[in-house]
Write a protein that holds these residues in place. Structure first.
Motif, PDB file in Angstrom:
ATOM      1  N   PHE A 160       0.865  -1.260  -0.113  1.00  0.00           N
ATOM      2  CA  PHE A 160      -0.226  -0.139   0.005  1.00  0.00           C
ATOM      3  C   PHE A 160       0.742   1.167   0.080  1.00  0.00           C
ATOM      4  O   PHE A 160       0.706   2.404  -0.563  1.00  0.00           O
ATOM      5  N   ASN A 161       2.022   1.133   0.672  1.00  0.00           N
ATOM      6  CA  ASN A 161       2.826   2.375   0.993  1.00  0.00           C
ATOM      7  C   ASN A 161       3.751   2.657  -0.450  1.00  0.00           C
ATOM      8  O   ASN A 161       3.908   3.907  -0.798  1.00  0.00           O
ATOM      9  N   ALA A 163       2.497   2.406  -3.408  1.00  0.00           N
ATOM     10  CA  ALA A 163       1.837   2.603  -4.508  1.00  0.00           C
ATOM     11  C   ALA A 163       1.241   3.996  -4.542  1.00  0.00           C
ATOM     12  O   ALA A 163      -0.052   4.094  -4.909  1.00  0.00           O
ATOM     13  N   LYS A 164       1.718   4.959  -3.924  1.00  0.00           N
ATOM     14  CA  LYS A 164       1.185   6.181  -3.895  1.00  0.00           C
ATOM     15  C   LYS A 164       0.785   6.854  -5.063  1.00  0.00           C
ATOM     16  O   LYS A 164       0.059   7.920  -5.026  1.00  0.00           O
ATOM     17  N   LYS A 166      -0.594   5.413  -7.679  1.00  0.00           N
ATOM     18  CA  LYS A 166      -1.955   4.808  -8.038  1.00  0.00           C
ATOM     19  C   LYS A 166      -3.190   5.282  -7.517  1.00  0.00           C
ATOM     20  O   LYS A 166      -2.952   5.748  -6.457  1.00  0.00           O
ATOM     21  N   ARG A 171      -4.450   0.583  -4.702  1.00  0.00           N
ATOM     22  CA  ARG A 171      -3.614   0.593  -3.593  1.00  0.00           C
ATOM     23  C   ARG A 171      -4.051  -0.352  -2.414  1.00  0.00           C
ATOM     24  O   ARG A 171      -3.532  -1.213  -1.903  1.00  0.00           O
ATOM     25  N   ASP A 174      -3.886  -3.882  -4.110  1.00  0.00           N
ATOM     26  CA  ASP A 174      -2.552  -4.236  -4.132  1.00  0.00           C
ATOM     27  C   ASP A 174      -2.137  -4.823  -2.617  1.00  0.00           C
ATOM     28  O   ASP A 174      -1.494  -5.824  -2.691  1.00  0.00           O
TER      29      ASP A 174
END
Length: 588
Positions: A160-161, A163-164, A166, A171, A174
């Motif tokens: 999550f961290n 994929a900023k 996206k 996120r 993911d």
């Protein structure tokens, strides 16, 4: 008839089922709660080796999100939701959820709020199973229990961290996928999870979008993989066979473009010409609410404005929601669509007519039971408070609109679930309202409705009509649902593109089951189970209206064009408004 011994066995089994349904755990394993304070988006995603993990979460639009997993105490979550809706500090919300009555040492809590820079809070009780733990950032948290190891949380957190750049929804997906790839729920082995979901609130559409996969057999395909496939198909599907729309347009029921500004003008003209005190209106395209309007007042004497908190009387639109619930119970094996209802519960009120032993759930939901609409009204609409329940024709042979049949079926379900009829509200909330984010929707009267339900009007004067109120508070499956446009739109989205029902169950709901006879004043109409069906050259229109005299409502949707709408009024003018609206929306 079912033998006494077998009946007792069934009742004991169903009592256990009800206890499990209301009180027991989801034992959810890994989940993500997150906010984007720049866009206002709020999201939750989760996966588990249980049948349906989606019941762990509550997303409060414009406020934040809460998950309650491990033993997943429903009442702890609802306590948190109530406090969050009332803008309590995040520390106070978590503190209240840790009250002794909620058995907090068996719970795992996650709480996040949108409107400040407070980091989310997580609490893992001392009695939850290993591996359990969490990782927290300022805008999101990942938490879990009964995992293969810490790697599940760490990988989900990093995905999550990282994929900023996206979209917010990607996120979340993911992160959930990274947790699966890391091993997921240790009870599921190579399958990793049997159910998974993602739920996102987007302030632009002011709608909650839910996507879920549930009920996969143990040893089957991994739930998160199936959810990801579904997510990708939804995101990549762009050709809807109709005009591409900008933010100023929507796709009408017949597939043609309607300008939102033109719809605004139309609705205002109807408000003025029909003298409608208050109106709430929503339009759906492609499983999203793309248009919402709150117009007029809830009460002509106080002039309180209709807002997004205003609740309305759904009246007979209740029948569609209850029919959906019945089919969900059929899917669980609780009741059979074609088994005579008297085999589950005899009805002393009609025991004098042996024909009632032929009545089934299908006949009730398709209005072919032979019962009148209401026993206290004769065929001319004259009231007789002492009238007995009657059967007007051989069950299953004709159409006759009937609320009485729905009430009998409610009593049967309550009996099978070892509760009273009002107790069905708790189960419907668990099975339907919570998964579909139907908010404060309720079949029984409560304090929230007393405060926020619009007052009924007749000739623009206050009038109680036949609507639910504090003097008429009880569950009526045919007529007592109280809701709002966002909640009911979420239900319509489920009917158009959801998975709470199996394909066969949904087909039963939406296929033609009966036909009403033509009269001098009306054409013949086709009905499914709790829903009206109209064939057109652009596909089937599904609809139902509601009319409790001084509160009226209507919905309609078309699956082929992925379009639908719902409106509520606190007036008697549904019929005229719907007629004019259909003419307006069917322009080419």
């Amino acid at each position: 008839m079912i033998s006494t011994k077998r009946k007792k066995t069934i009742q004991i089994s169903l009592l256990l089922f009800l206890i499990l349904l209301v009180n027991t755990s989801s034992y959810a394993t890994w989940s993500i709660i997150a906010v984007d304070r720049n866009t206002g988006e709020i999201g939750i995603a989760g996966a588990s080796c249980t049948f349906d993990v989606s019941g762990i979460a509550s997303l409060i639009p414009g406020k934040g999100a809460i998950v309650v997993q491990a033993s997943s105490n429903y009442f702890a979550r609802m306590k948190g939701v109530d406090l969050m809706e009332n803008d309590m500090p995040i520390e106070d919300i978590l503190k209240a959820m840790k009250a002794k009555e909620f058995n907090p040492e068996r719970q795992q809590y996650g709480v996040i709020i949108l409107d400040n820079n407070s980091a989310p809070l997580v609490y893992s009780g001392s009695e939850i199973k290993d591996w359990n733990g969490s990782r927290i950032d300022n805008n999101f948290a990942v938490l879990g229990n009964i995992l293969v190891g810490e790697v599940v949380i760490n990988d989900a957190f990093m995905a999550f961290n990282a994929a900023k750049d996206k979209p917010f929804s990607e996120r979340l997906m993911d992160a959930l996928e990274a947790g699966e790839n890391a091993g997921g729920d240790k009870r599921c082995g190579k399958q990793k999870a049997r159910s998974a979901f993602v739920s996102i609130y987007n302030p632009i559409s002011d709608a909650i979008i839910n996507l879920s996969v549930t009920g996969i057999d143990k040893g089957g395909k991994p739930a998160v993989t199936l959810l990801k496939d579904k997510f990708d198909r939804l995101n990549n599907k762009k050709d809807y066979g109709s005009p591409m729309l900008d933010a100023k347009s929507l796709r009408s029921i017949n597939g043609y473009e309607i300008k939102k500004a033109d719809l605004d003008k139309f609705l205002q003209k109807q408000m003025d010409s029909l003298k409608i005190p208050g109106l709430s209106f929503a339009f759906i395209n492609d499983s999203k609410i793309v248009y919402k309007r709150y117009m007029g007042v809830t009460n002509v004497e106080t002039n309180d404005k209709v807002t997004n908190k205003t609740m309305f009387d759904a009246a007979s639109m209740s029948k569609t929601v209850f029919s959906f619930f019945v089919l969900k119970m059929i899917g669980k094996g609780l009741i059979d669509l074609d088994e005579p209802l008297y085999k589950y519960l005899e009805n002393p009120g009609i025991a004098h007519d042996d024909r009632y032993k032929k009545i089934t759930a299908r006949m009730v939901l398709s209005h072919t039971s032979g019962f009148p609409n209401w026993r206290f009204l004769d065929s001319n609409g004259n009231y007789d408070g002492n009238a007995k329940l009657r059967i007007d024709f051989e069950p299953g042979t004709q159409f006759q609109y009937s609320g009485e049949g729905y009430q009998y079926l409610s009593e049967v379900l309550a009996h099978l679930l070892n509760t009273d009829v009002n107790g069905l509200q708790i189960i419907i909330k668990k099975e339907l309202f919570d998964p579909l984010d139907m908010g404060k929707s309720s079949f029984i009267w409560n304090d929230y409705l007393e405060k926020y339900r619009a007052k009924g009007h007749l000739n623009r004067k206050l009038n109680t009509g036949w609507a639910s109120n504090s003097n008429n508070p009880n569950f009526n499956s045919a007529a007592s649902l109280q809701t709002n446009i966002v909640s009911f739109s979420n239900f319509l989205i489920e009917l158009m593109d959801g998975e709470l029902l199996s394909e066969n169950e949904k087909n039963q709901l939406l296929k033609v089951q009966s036909t009403s006879p033509a009269t001098k004043n009306a054409n013949s109409k086709k009905y499914g189970l709790g829903i009206r069906i109209e064939s057109t050259d652009y596909g089937e229109n599904y609809s139902h209206g509601g009319d409790n005299l001084s509160s009226t409502a209507q919905y309609m949707f078309n699956i082929e064009n992925k379009s639908g709408y719902v409106f509520f009024t606190n007036s008697e003018h549904k019929k005229t408004l719907q007629y004019n609206l259909k003419r307006f929306l069917h322009r080419k």
